[in-house]
Design a protein around this motif. Sequence first.
Motif, PDB file in Angstrom:
ATOM      1  N   LYS A 214       0.850  -1.190   0.000  1.00  0.00           N
ATOM      2  CA  LYS A 214       0.000   0.000   0.000  1.00  0.00           C
ATOM      3  C   LYS A 214       0.882   1.235   0.000  1.00  0.00           C
ATOM      4  CE  LYS A 214      -4.018   2.049   2.302  1.00  0.00           C
ATOM      5  NZ  LYS A 214      -4.957   1.960   3.446  1.00  0.00           N
ATOM      6  N   ILE A 215       1.091   1.801  -1.192  1.00  0.00           N
ATOM      7  CA  ILE A 215       1.964   2.964  -1.324  1.00  0.00           C
ATOM      8  C   ILE A 215       1.181   4.235  -1.029  1.00  0.00           C
ATOM      9  CG2 ILE A 215       3.415   4.275  -2.919  1.00  0.00           C
ATOM     10  CD1 ILE A 215       3.955   1.686  -4.388  1.00  0.00           C
ATOM     11  N   PRO A 216       1.630   5.050  -0.088  1.00  0.00           N
ATOM     12  CA  PRO A 216       0.894   6.270   0.266  1.00  0.00           C
ATOM     13  C   PRO A 216       1.034   7.359  -0.802  1.00  0.00           C
ATOM     14  CG  PRO A 216       2.957   6.173   1.462  1.00  0.00           C
ATOM     15  CD  PRO A 216       2.839   4.876   0.738  1.00  0.00           C
ATOM     16  N   LYS A 224       6.859   5.004   8.774  1.00  0.00           N
ATOM     17  CA  LYS A 224       7.873   3.952   8.952  1.00  0.00           C
ATOM     18  C   LYS A 224       8.128   3.237   7.625  1.00  0.00           C
ATOM     19  CE  LYS A 224       5.330   2.150  12.175  1.00  0.00           C
ATOM     20  NZ  LYS A 224       4.841   1.241  13.239  1.00  0.00           N
ATOM     21  N   PHE A 225       9.410   3.015   7.331  1.00  0.00           N
ATOM     22  CA  PHE A 225       9.794   2.387   6.072  1.00  0.00           C
ATOM     23  C   PHE A 225      10.992   1.464   6.267  1.00  0.00           C
ATOM     24  CE2 PHE A 225       8.002   6.540   4.930  1.00  0.00           C
ATOM     25  CZ  PHE A 225       7.035   6.173   3.996  1.00  0.00           C
ATOM     26  N   GLN A 238      28.285  19.208  11.040  1.00  0.00           N
ATOM     27  CA  GLN A 238      26.842  19.154  11.316  1.00  0.00           C
ATOM     28  C   GLN A 238      26.410  17.838  11.947  1.00  0.00           C
ATOM     29  OE1 GLN A 238      25.107  19.748   7.459  1.00  0.00           O
ATOM     30  NE2 GLN A 238      25.816  21.856   7.266  1.00  0.00           N
ATOM     31  N   CYS A 239      27.335  16.865  12.017  1.00  0.00           N
ATOM     32  CA  CYS A 239      26.991  15.517  12.480  1.00  0.00           C
ATOM     33  C   CYS A 239      25.866  14.929  11.641  1.00  0.00           C
ATOM     34  CB  CYS A 239      26.601  15.518  13.957  1.00  0.00           C
ATOM     35  SG  CYS A 239      27.975  15.914  15.069  1.00  0.00           S
ATOM     36  N   SER A 240      25.943  15.173  10.329  1.00  0.00           N
ATOM     37  CA  SER A 240      24.917  14.711   9.393  1.00  0.00           C
ATOM     38  C   SER A 240      25.490  13.619   8.507  1.00  0.00           C
ATOM     39  CB  SER A 240      24.424  15.868   8.519  1.00  0.00           C
ATOM     40  OG  SER A 240      23.828  16.873   9.314  1.00  0.00           O
ATOM     41  N   PHE A 241      24.769  12.508   8.426  1.00  0.00           N
ATOM     42  CA  PHE A 241      25.186  11.359   7.634  1.00  0.00           C
ATOM     43  C   PHE A 241      24.334  11.350   6.359  1.00  0.00           C
ATOM     44  CE2 PHE A 241      27.355   7.131   8.425  1.00  0.00           C
ATOM     45  CZ  PHE A 241      27.304   6.727   7.105  1.00  0.00           C
ATOM     46  N   TYR A 242      24.950  11.640   5.200  1.00  0.00           N
ATOM     47  CA  TYR A 242      24.205  11.783   3.958  1.00  0.00           C
ATOM     48  C   TYR A 242      24.128  10.467   3.185  1.00  0.00           C
ATOM     49  CZ  TYR A 242      24.120  16.802   4.653  1.00  0.00           C
ATOM     50  OH  TYR A 242      23.886  18.066   5.152  1.00  0.00           O
ATOM     51  N   LEU A 243      22.920  10.166   2.731  1.00  0.00           N
ATOM     52  CA  LEU A 243      22.635   8.985   1.928  1.00  0.00           C
ATOM     53  C   LEU A 243      21.906   9.403   0.654  1.00  0.00           C
ATOM     54  CD1 LEU A 243      21.085   6.693   4.735  1.00  0.00           C
ATOM     55  CD2 LEU A 243      23.470   6.715   3.990  1.00  0.00           C
ATOM     56  N   ASP A 244      21.919   8.526  -0.352  1.00  0.00           N
ATOM     57  CA  ASP A 244      21.109   8.708  -1.555  1.00  0.00           C
ATOM     58  C   ASP A 244      20.090   7.569  -1.604  1.00  0.00           C
ATOM     59  OD1 ASP A 244      22.345  10.985  -2.538  1.00  0.00           O
ATOM     60  OD2 ASP A 244      23.906   9.854  -3.572  1.00  0.00           O
ATOM     61  N   PRO A 245      18.807   7.894  -1.796  1.00  0.00           N
ATOM     62  CA  PRO A 245      17.781   6.840  -1.775  1.00  0.00           C
ATOM     63  C   PRO A 245      17.896   5.873  -2.939  1.00  0.00           C
ATOM     64  CG  PRO A 245      16.839   8.927  -2.491  1.00  0.00           C
ATOM     65  CD  PRO A 245      18.232   9.228  -2.041  1.00  0.00           C
ATOM     66  N   VAL A 246      17.684   4.586  -2.645  1.00  0.00           N
ATOM     67  CA  VAL A 246      17.627   3.553  -3.683  1.00  0.00           C
ATOM     68  C   VAL A 246      16.202   3.023  -3.772  1.00  0.00           C
ATOM     69  CG1 VAL A 246      18.446   1.258  -4.364  1.00  0.00           C
ATOM     70  CG2 VAL A 246      20.059   2.923  -3.391  1.00  0.00           C
ATOM     71  N   SER A 247      15.637   2.605  -2.638  1.00  0.00           N
ATOM     72  CA  SER A 247      14.230   2.190  -2.590  1.00  0.00           C
ATOM     73  C   SER A 247      13.713   2.403  -1.169  1.00  0.00           C
ATOM     74  CB  SER A 247      14.064   0.736  -3.011  1.00  0.00           C
ATOM     75  OG  SER A 247      14.662  -0.124  -2.077  1.00  0.00           O
ATOM     76  N   THR A 248      12.392   2.536  -1.064  1.00  0.00           N
ATOM     77  CA  THR A 248      11.760   2.805   0.233  1.00  0.00           C
ATOM     78  C   THR A 248      10.502   1.942   0.337  1.00  0.00           C
ATOM     79  OG1 THR A 248      12.536   5.102   0.054  1.00  0.00           O
ATOM     80  CG2 THR A 248      10.904   4.613   1.762  1.00  0.00           C
ATOM     81  N   GLU A 249      10.565   0.922   1.185  1.00  0.00           N
ATOM     82  CA  GLU A 249       9.437  -0.029   1.301  1.00  0.00           C
ATOM     83  C   GLU A 249       8.569   0.317   2.512  1.00  0.00           C
ATOM     84  OE1 GLU A 249       8.663  -4.861   1.686  1.00  0.00           O
ATOM     85  OE2 GLU A 249      10.694  -4.039   1.763  1.00  0.00           O
ATOM     86  N   VAL A 250       7.274   0.397   2.260  1.00  0.00           N
ATOM     87  CA  VAL A 250       6.321   0.714   3.326  1.00  0.00           C
ATOM     88  C   VAL A 250       6.285  -0.440   4.339  1.00  0.00           C
ATOM     89  CG1 VAL A 250       3.914   1.246   3.861  1.00  0.00           C
ATOM     90  CG2 VAL A 250       4.948   2.099   1.755  1.00  0.00           C
ATOM     91  N   ARG A 251       6.330  -0.118   5.614  1.00  0.00           N
ATOM     92  CA  ARG A 251       6.228  -1.147   6.664  1.00  0.00           C
ATOM     93  C   ARG A 251       4.898  -1.017   7.407  1.00  0.00           C
ATOM     94  NH1 ARG A 251       9.539  -1.077  10.915  1.00  0.00           N
ATOM     95  NH2 ARG A 251      10.278   1.079  10.763  1.00  0.00           N
TER      96      ARG A 251
END
Length: 251
Positions: A214-216, A224-225, A238-251
């Motif tokens: 069920k994709i919002p 939550k994902f 900044q104590c910031s950890f940078y990521l690049d999105p690959v996929s995001t699964e709904v939980r």
Amino acid sequence: MVDEIRYEYTTVRAIRGTDSSMIAKMQKDGWEFVDQTPGMLRSTLNFRRPKKPVLWRLIGVGVAVLAVLAVAGGIASALSDGGEKGEGETKAEAATTAAATTAPVVSEQPAAAPTPTAVESPATKVITARNNPEFAALLKADSCDDANVDFATKYAGRTVAFNGSIVHMAPHGDYDTRYDFLLGPGDKGPRTTVGPAFHYEDVNVFDLNLTGKKIPAIVGAGDKFRFVAEVREFNTVQCSFYLDPVSTEVR
């Protein structure tokens, strides 16, 4: 004539201030430092090392040696058994005959390379808390802990996966369709207090590559994902950890 040395090359991104340690690590693995290009937050380090000799050349040399030994053995056999040759056949003729019948044919074609087995390389395996103790410890560390910069330096460009939630979401600059996301491990959303401050910077909702049953239509703080993302860098200021999105699964 000495063969010209051929090199293979690789490039590594290191957060500013960790260049020396990264160069030392690569040199320990046999890489020669070539040069670097400094950036605002990270430097690009270039390395090279001599290529290994091609296997089929070594095989060809081995076959040639065997051929020489076979010819020598045939000649020796012919000389020792000269009395058993046909009437009128000289020892030299017998040796020639033995060499012609025992010497293997040396092919000039390179030996066929073995078919590689499809095995997942450790360098391409998705990192999770289950298969990587460093990542498991990172998810429980403080957002400014040294574990952040150590992990970002070692695994830059690799893919990680973890269960988390959106801590904060804000428009990026003057755009109303692009956002900066703050993500945290676990399910507490804005109440997250443990773990790195993971950031997606300047992305829209489509960049999240949402998956699941069920994709919002919209996403927001507290959602939550199961995040799968590529490691970029850690900003020590900044104590910031940078990521690049690959996929995001709904939980």
